[in-house]
Structures are given as structure tokens and as C-alpha cells.
Design a protein around this motif. Sequence first.
Motif, PDB file in Angstrom:
ATOM      1  N   LEU A 304       0.829  -1.206   0.000  1.00 33.47           N
ATOM      2  CA  LEU A 304       0.000   0.000   0.000  1.00 33.47           C
ATOM      3  C   LEU A 304       0.862   1.254   0.000  1.00 33.47           C
ATOM      4  O   LEU A 304       0.576   2.218  -0.719  1.00 33.47           O
ATOM      5  CB  LEU A 304      -0.915  -0.021   1.226  1.00 33.47           C
ATOM      6  N   GLU A 308       1.053   4.218  -2.952  1.00 33.83           N
ATOM      7  CA  GLU A 308       0.822   5.645  -2.709  1.00 33.83           C
ATOM      8  C   GLU A 308       2.047   6.477  -3.069  1.00 33.83           C
ATOM      9  O   GLU A 308       1.920   7.630  -3.472  1.00 33.83           O
ATOM     10  CB  GLU A 308       0.441   5.864  -1.250  1.00 33.83           C
ATOM     11  N   SER A 311       1.668   7.385  -6.647  1.00 34.87           N
ATOM     12  CA  SER A 311       0.369   7.968  -6.966  1.00 34.87           C
ATOM     13  C   SER A 311       0.475   8.919  -8.153  1.00 34.87           C
ATOM     14  O   SER A 311       1.449   9.682  -8.274  1.00 34.87           O
ATOM     15  CB  SER A 311      -0.184   8.711  -5.746  1.00 34.87           C
ATOM     16  N   VAL A 316       0.138  14.022  -3.530  1.00 36.24           N
ATOM     17  CA  VAL A 316       0.026  12.832  -2.685  1.00 36.24           C
ATOM     18  C   VAL A 316       1.354  12.090  -2.642  1.00 36.24           C
ATOM     19  O   VAL A 316       1.823  11.672  -1.566  1.00 36.24           O
ATOM     20  CB  VAL A 316      -1.102  11.918  -3.196  1.00 36.24           C
ATOM     21  N   ALA A 317       1.985  11.902  -3.791  1.00 32.31           N
ATOM     22  CA  ALA A 317       3.250  11.160  -3.840  1.00 32.31           C
ATOM     23  C   ALA A 317       4.318  11.845  -2.997  1.00 32.31           C
ATOM     24  O   ALA A 317       5.071  11.176  -2.263  1.00 32.31           O
ATOM     25  CB  ALA A 317       3.706  11.027  -5.289  1.00 32.31           C
ATOM     26  N   VAL A 320       3.359  11.593   0.895  1.00 28.55           N
ATOM     27  CA  VAL A 320       3.600  10.235   1.394  1.00 28.55           C
ATOM     28  C   VAL A 320       5.098   9.985   1.516  1.00 28.55           C
ATOM     29  O   VAL A 320       5.561   9.365   2.501  1.00 28.55           O
ATOM     30  CB  VAL A 320       2.928   9.206   0.459  1.00 28.55           C
ATOM     31  N   TRP A 401      -4.329  14.402   1.748  1.00 29.10           N
ATOM     32  CA  TRP A 401      -4.565  13.035   2.206  1.00 29.10           C
ATOM     33  C   TRP A 401      -5.946  12.509   1.837  1.00 29.10           C
ATOM     34  O   TRP A 401      -6.171  11.299   1.884  1.00 29.10           O
ATOM     35  CB  TRP A 401      -4.353  12.965   3.714  1.00 29.10           C
ATOM     36  N   ASP A 403      -7.090  12.278  -0.970  1.00 29.81           N
ATOM     37  CA  ASP A 403      -6.914  11.512  -2.208  1.00 29.81           C
ATOM     38  C   ASP A 403      -5.971  10.328  -2.016  1.00 29.81           C
ATOM     39  O   ASP A 403      -5.525   9.723  -3.001  1.00 29.81           O
ATOM     40  CB  ASP A 403      -6.363  12.426  -3.311  1.00 29.81           C
ATOM     41  N   SER A 404      -5.671  10.000  -0.769  1.00 27.88           N
ATOM     42  CA  SER A 404      -4.755   8.907  -0.486  1.00 27.88           C
ATOM     43  C   SER A 404      -5.448   7.856   0.383  1.00 27.88           C
ATOM     44  O   SER A 404      -6.379   8.165   1.128  1.00 27.88           O
ATOM     45  CB  SER A 404      -3.504   9.429   0.236  1.00 27.88           C
ATOM     46  N   ARG A 405      -4.974   6.635   0.304  1.00 24.75           N
ATOM     47  CA  ARG A 405      -5.533   5.551   1.103  1.00 24.75           C
ATOM     48  C   ARG A 405      -4.821   5.370   2.435  1.00 24.75           C
ATOM     49  O   ARG A 405      -5.160   4.486   3.210  1.00 24.75           O
ATOM     50  CB  ARG A 405      -5.469   4.239   0.312  1.00 24.75           C
TER      51      ARG A 405
END
Length: 463
Positions: A304, A308, A311, A316-317, A320, A401, A403-405
Motif C-alpha cells: 500500500l 501511494e 500515486s 500525494v506522492a 507520502v 490526504w 486523495d490517499s488511502r
Amino acid sequence: MPGRIPDLVGANKHSQQLFFANMVFKRRATPLPDYVRPDGRWSKKNKNQLRYQPGTSFDDHAREQLTLFAMDPDPEVLRQRILLEDSELTRYCAAIVADHARRYGWSVRQRNAVMQTLRMLQTVRPTPTAKVRASDVVALRRYDGTITSTLDVLAEAELLIEDVPTRVERYFNAKFIESGGLPDAMREHLELWLQVMLGGSRQAPRQLPREPETVEIHIQGLAPVVQAWVEAGRQSFAEISKDDILAALATLPTGTSHRHFAENGLKSLFKILKGRRLVFTNPMRGIDLTRVHTNIPMPLDPALIRAELDSPNPAVALAVALVAFHGLTGKQVRELQLTDIVDGRLRLDGRDIPLAAPVRSRLRIWLDHRNRTWPATANPHLLINRRTAPRLVPGGPSFPWRDSRVRPGALREDRILHEIHATGGDVRRICDLFGLSVEGATRYIKTVEHPDLRKKDHPGNRT
């Protein structure tokens, strides 16, 4: 009948017919200005460039006409009226909007949207020469008004009256004020406490502003205790003794966060009141705070995290990567500025952190995207979005965040957990690397001997 003059004799023959004034037709006091075309629209040449009359001023104590009927204007009628709106407010703010747009890199569309919102505001407000309440601007959201940028312009023009309570203030009012029955002395002391907690204090006891989330937790803990004292007939916090506090805490369930929140809220409240000499003694002195049982931090799925990190959203990238490799908090990522990164090194809270190669590559991708999307922005923060690019504020807690898991807290825990296992439980190392206290680091030390985490292929390992 339409098109005929009123028959006064016929209307008064059996009774007197009354009419509401200006319901059908309103005569213009002045003719249309030259900058309005025959079809009733603004000419592009003069739009948003009108000068105001010398001596134009706005009074924050102007008398306002009270509303007889609370009726929202028809949206279609309002859209037609703002095409012809020419007022002191729009003229006064025209140059300020243009200068603000130039300094903050606004697009033409956003600049025109702010001017349209100002014309909309002047159309619906009852007193044209009064200063503007923030609540009146927020109410224009139902008509697709541009709220945040308009508030910025009005604040720069010194025409804004801040009357919109924050989320914490609304929560405070709901818990203590709206229910009624709170004695005046207690209400004044609680309001002082809230002011110091949110704004800090330069007088003893000096205090930095606390995070709104922390203040909300204190309010949640204080509310049931204060309510119990009010029901018992207490009129002031000066009447509260140590025994009263112990009795109030005994009614709360033990082993839960409710008691912990109440103890921390009472400790904060009486510390401020004692420092301002509003109570004789601090009844919280000598009371040991209840320890809350914490959970054991667990690692995230490395697949996971890798997903990410790759991404398609460059914000987001990068976010993270900053947390996964360097253990930053969500707040630190949100408040990072462009000047905090120099020559591949991050300067944060007195620390000089060499950025990992995967972080540097994602940083380059994000900066290219940032420059292409908002080339004229003046926002100094590293991560910006459509809402913050025309301003100087950081993004909200959910950006990027949402747009992130993964969540930044869990990702930071995973990074610290990996470090404590890689170093064999070196407390000093993780305290220096991640800014933890010894007490905070103890939570991770307990995992070193945990049977589920004693594996060579620890899930926190990254490639």
C-alpha cells in the motif's frame, strides 16, 4: 388593468385599496451611466475599473434598517441586478481587488468573480454605507459567491467585521452558553480560558496558542464536570476545592478517555485562573492524572505504501514520501515552505535533514506541476491547491490526504516502528530523528519484543 391609469374614484367607492410599494416597478433615481451598454450590461472596457468619489467612507456603527420580512432574494433577479450595480463599495474596492489579484497571481476569472460577489453583496445588504459583516459574505454562498477571496479583499480594505465564530467557538457555545444557567462568573472565567487557549498569553503564566483540536478535547472533558457543579449550586470556580474535583472525577467512568480529558481540561483551566488571580488556590495541585491505555503501533502493508508513493497525484506522492522516509507529521507537511528545502536538505525545527533520493525525485515532479499550474502564485507553502494558490495560507488538514488511502499518523507510526526495530530499541535515536519525548518513544520500545513484530522481513521495510 395593466396599461391603464388607476381609477381612484372606482377604487374608493366601496373601500380603500392598499398596495405594497415598489412590488412591480421601481423607477431609477439616476439614468444609466455611460459604461453600461444599451442592453444593460457592463462594457468590457470599464468593467471593474471605476473610481470612487473622494470622501467615501464606511461606518461600522451605521444605523441599519431592520428587516420586516426575512425573505431571500430571487437568484435570477439578483443576477440581473448585479449587472447594473454601481455602488460606493464596488468602486472603493476596485483598485484593491486589482492590486490584490496582481500580487497573489489571481486569474482574470477569479478577479471578476470577486467583483461580482461585491456587487451581489451591495445589492442585498440593507445599509450601503456600513462596514461589511463576514456572516453576510458567507451567506452569499447560496448564490455561488466567491467567499474566501472576497473576505481577503474586504479585510485588506479594512471594511470587514469578523463575526463568524470558528468551529471551536461554536463548540464552546454549544457546551456552555446556549444551554443557559451558567453563572456569570463561571461564564467570564471560561471565556477568558478559551481566549488564552486559542490566542496565547504574554502575561504570566505565559502560554503559546494551543491547537484547536486540543481545545475541543479540553471542552469535551470540562463540560460534564462544570454542568454538575452548576446543578449543585456553585456560582464561581473560586468555590471549587480539591474534594469537589475528586468527587466530580469519581462520577466519570475509569479507564476511559472521558476522565483523562476532564483531568487535562481542569488542569489547564485552573492553571490560567490561578495565574490571573481569579481563584485563591489551584485545586488540581497534587492530583495525579490518569494514564490512558495506548494501543500498540502496528506496521502498514508495504504494498500500500509503494502504491501511494507512485500515486499519479504529485502532491500525494510527495506528501507520502516525506512521511514514509522522514517521519514528518501531517501538520509539518502542511506547513512546509519552499524556503525550508535548500540543496536537497530539509531544515525543520532546528534539524538539518538530508532528503532521500525518492523524496527528491518526487519533489522535482511536484515543483514542475506547481509551476505549470500556478505560475504566478505568491503562496510560500510547498503544497498548495486550487483554493490556497491565490492566498498565503497552508492547505487544510485533509490536503492532500483525502486523495490517499493512508493517513499521515499511521504512516508516521510505521516509519518510527521500522526505525526502532532497525536500531534494536535505540530510544535516543528515534527521539532525535522524529522529535519524540522519552514517554512517547516508550510506546514504540514495547514493540521490540512483541512476538508478532519480531520478524526479519518486517513489513515496514521499503525498497
